[in-house]
Design an enzyme around this catalytic site. Sequence first.
Site, short mmCIF file in Angstrom:
data_model
loop_
_atom_site.label_atom_id
_atom_site.label_comp_id
_atom_site.label_asym_id
_atom_site.label_seq_id
_atom_site.Cartn_x
_atom_site.Cartn_y
_atom_site.Cartn_z
N PRO A 1 34.88 32.18 36.87
CA PRO A 1 36.11 31.94 37.64
C PRO A 1 35.92 31.91 39.14
CG PRO A 1 36.56 33.43 35.83
CD PRO A 1 35.08 33.24 35.84
N TYR A 2 35.07 32.80 39.68
CA TYR A 2 34.83 32.77 41.13
C TYR A 2 34.19 31.45 41.55
CZ TYR A 2 32.40 33.23 45.53
OH TYR A 2 31.92 32.98 46.79
N SER A 3 33.07 31.12 40.91
CA SER A 3 32.34 29.90 41.27
C SER A 3 33.21 28.67 41.08
CB SER A 3 31.07 29.79 40.43
OG SER A 3 30.25 30.91 40.59
N SER B 1 36.51 28.51 41.12
CA SER B 1 37.58 28.48 42.11
C SER B 1 37.08 27.95 43.44
CB SER B 1 38.19 29.88 42.29
OG SER B 1 37.28 30.77 42.93
#
Length: 379
Positions: A154-156, A158
């Site tokens: 999810p971080y990457s 986003s």
Amino acid sequence: MKNFYKNKRVLITGHTGFKGSWLSEILLQFGAEVCGYALESKESSDLYLNLKLHKNMNSYIGDIRNYDKLKKVFDTFKPEIVFHLAAQPIVRESYKNPLYTYETNVMGTVNLLEAVRHCSSVRSVVNVTTDKVYKNINVNKGYTETDYLCGQDPYSNSKSCSELVTYSYKKSFFDTDDSPAVSTARAGNVIGAGDFSKNRIIPDCVRAAFSRNKIEIRNPYSIRPYQYVMDCLYGYLLIGMKQYCDRSLAGAYNFGPKEDDCKTTIEIVDKFCHVWGDGLDYYTKPDDSVYESQILMLDSSKSNKLLNWNPQYDIDHAMHKTVELYKLIYEKNFDEYACSHIEDFFSGVSAFKNNSPLSISAKKSAKNNSLHENQICAM
């Protein structure tokens, strides 16, 4: 560069964070008028408080998800240059709270660029993303700015989305000669004193060292492009300056170390223990409960060619300076040590001392430089 930023109005989102605090301090030393918009700094150990930035700059406390509040800051301060660093930056945290991560990293970027769109004073915008925006295929070579954008966790992901939002705004609203120049900056794993984030290897090492515990290593053989914080920020500052003067330079840029400084986690920890001393040791406790890329490397040749950027510190120099400053972080006059360090770093940067106009070959290369050079991974 110092003369360029003197008296410029510079807005930094995420100014209370690790990189944001260092960037604020650098710009204040350069004589810029600095304004920050970020969440409140809560820990007494935070770099923002140790540098006493709250006494020396305009600081607005707010959430990047709050467009109305952010726009009021733009309307009041009327920035000329914007560095967007506000984010939820931790991979493991993004698994725990993906909604907040996407709201912050994607809609936060939308809010930032929408505020820029309605602020006629802005001429240069740098959106800071990450090396993790690329589709990770675990190859033992550096990603270039033309590789696929498709972060998995999810971080990457986003941050990949933040890149696409930036591309859309650039093509839809910032595509004329009188509109602001907009770039994205993709840096590797940054180390330096003052980072106390959870689930980052150097802050984990520092906490273990101060508490006299062994360091726990979750992913001992993951390879990352570790680089010194000043090298990274120097790259951001170059983009902000050079595209302000020549908007054809706006685009996507990688900032990573030389290939020899891409290290495994266990190599980084071993270097930290050696420099810290005091018999500090570590142990491995592999954790594959969440997906994290095994190999990440960056090719920064474009930044070198168009911006004349090169990392000044190798990993050994970076580790020694990081440990030295961490040991001083609780000193009452840490801000004085930091000021001296910034001055020393930039006095040794060749491009800082020689900001001559672009060469003819670099200008030709710049004509084809834009965010649309990226490919999007087919889903």
